[in-house]
Design an enzyme around this catalytic site. Structure first.
Site, PDB file in Angstrom:
ATOM      1  N   LYS A 129      41.400 125.435 -28.856  1.00  0.00           N
ATOM      2  CA  LYS A 129      40.783 124.809 -30.091  1.00  0.00           C
ATOM      3  C   LYS A 129      41.008 123.482 -30.395  1.00  0.00           C
ATOM      4  O   LYS A 129      42.411 123.466 -30.479  1.00  0.00           O
ATOM      5  CB  LYS A 129      40.837 125.752 -31.265  1.00  0.00           C
ATOM      6  CG  LYS A 129      39.652 125.748 -32.363  1.00  0.00           C
ATOM      7  CD  LYS A 129      39.998 126.927 -33.286  1.00  0.00           C
ATOM      8  CE  LYS A 129      38.905 126.946 -34.514  1.00  0.00           C
ATOM      9  NZ  LYS A 129      39.225 127.696 -35.326  1.00  0.00           N
TER      10      LYS A 129
HETATM   11  O1  G3P Z   1      36.839 128.924 -38.602  1.00  0.00           O
HETATM   12  C1  G3P Z   1      37.094 128.263 -39.730  1.00  0.00           C
HETATM   13  C2  G3P Z   1      37.342 128.936 -41.007  1.00  0.00           C
HETATM   14  O2  G3P Z   1      38.735 129.702 -40.962  1.00  0.00           O
HETATM   15  C3  G3P Z   1      37.647 127.900 -42.014  1.00  0.00           C
HETATM   16  O3  G3P Z   1      37.125 128.692 -43.373  1.00  0.00           O
HETATM   17  O4  G3P Z   1      36.828 129.198 -45.628  1.00  0.00           O
HETATM   18  O5  G3P Z   1      38.795 127.854 -44.833  1.00  0.00           O
HETATM   19  O6  G3P Z   1      36.343 127.084 -45.121  1.00  0.00           O
HETATM   20  P1  G3P Z   1      37.318 128.320 -44.989  1.00  0.00           P
END
Ligand code: G3P
Length: 217
Positions: free
Chosen positions: A83
């Site tokens: 990634k």
């Molecule tokens: O896959 C990306 C994710 O982990 C981000 O999620 O909820 O932190 O925006 P969030």
């Protein structure tokens, strides 16, 4: 549509894996912190039972070091997707590592133009963050739709991996608009099963069953 699980919590992944709900896993530095585990060790454990792509994220910011980190992460298991963030150095890293045959997930995507660049750099997955766009009053789902149109227009093979999924509705909306994959926290995957009318209907059935005085076992 494929389900990836957005966590480095091995027990949570196992539970969903046993139900056949895990097509892959995504992690990031914040999720590694939350797990309290060493990145190499926890990623190896996840790859020991998940056969689909498992994303592990580089943390360097210059291409040369990102490439070296990516090669080290990719050596953990054949199903690692390296990634990389959607920066110019991340795109360079994507080009090199995808050229070496590794899967690459380009993350932190917030625009269709960024997604276009990632596809041209050979990304296996593009990760648009829909929840974080919604957080600033933009429409994350519109971005997924725009990327779908662009990739289909030019037959790009990069898979749209909708990320920053916060709700069951996000999952349905991404499925409707044609995302190839959603990556969601375990709680969101479990929430897909919930419906108030299911609970109400089951409650009524069980009350009526009790009145019959019968048993099945
Ligand atoms: O896959 C990306 C994710 O982990 C981000 O999620 O909820 O932190 O925006 P969030």
């Amino acid at each position: 549509m494929k389900f990836f699980i957005d966590t480095a919590d091995v027990d949570a992944i196992r539970e969903l894996h046993d139900l056949g709900m895990v097509d892959g896993v995504t992690t990031n530095p914040s999720l590694i912190l939350k797990s309290g585990r060493d990145i190499l060790e926890v990623t190896k454990e996840i790859c020991s039972f998940v056969s689909g792509p498992v994303s592990a994220e580089v943390v360097a910011t210059k291409a040369e070091e990102m490439i070296a980190e990516g090669r080290k992460l990719a050596a953990i298991a054949p199903n690692i997707a390296v990634k990389v963030p959607l920066t110019w150095d991340g795109l360079k890293t994507c080009k090199v590592l995808s050229g070496e045959g590794f899967m690459v997930n380009v993350t932190l995507c917030f625009s269709a133009n960024q997604a276009l660049l990632a596809a041209k750099a050979g990304a296996t997955f593009i990760s648009p963050f829909i929840g974080r766009l919604d957080d600033i009053n933009l429409d994350g789902l519109d971005l997924i739709g725009d990327i779908r149109t662009i990739y289909d227009n030019y037959d790009f093979q990069t898979q749209i991996l909708a990320a920053s999924i916060r709700s069951a509705n996000h999952v349905k909306d991404c499925a409707m608009i044609g995302a190839d994959v959603v990556t969601a926290p375990p709680a969101v995957i479990k929430a897909l099963a919930s419906h108030v009318l299911t609970d109400k209907g089951l409650d009524q059935f069980l009350k009526d069953w009790a009145k019959t005085g019968q048993k099945i076992l």
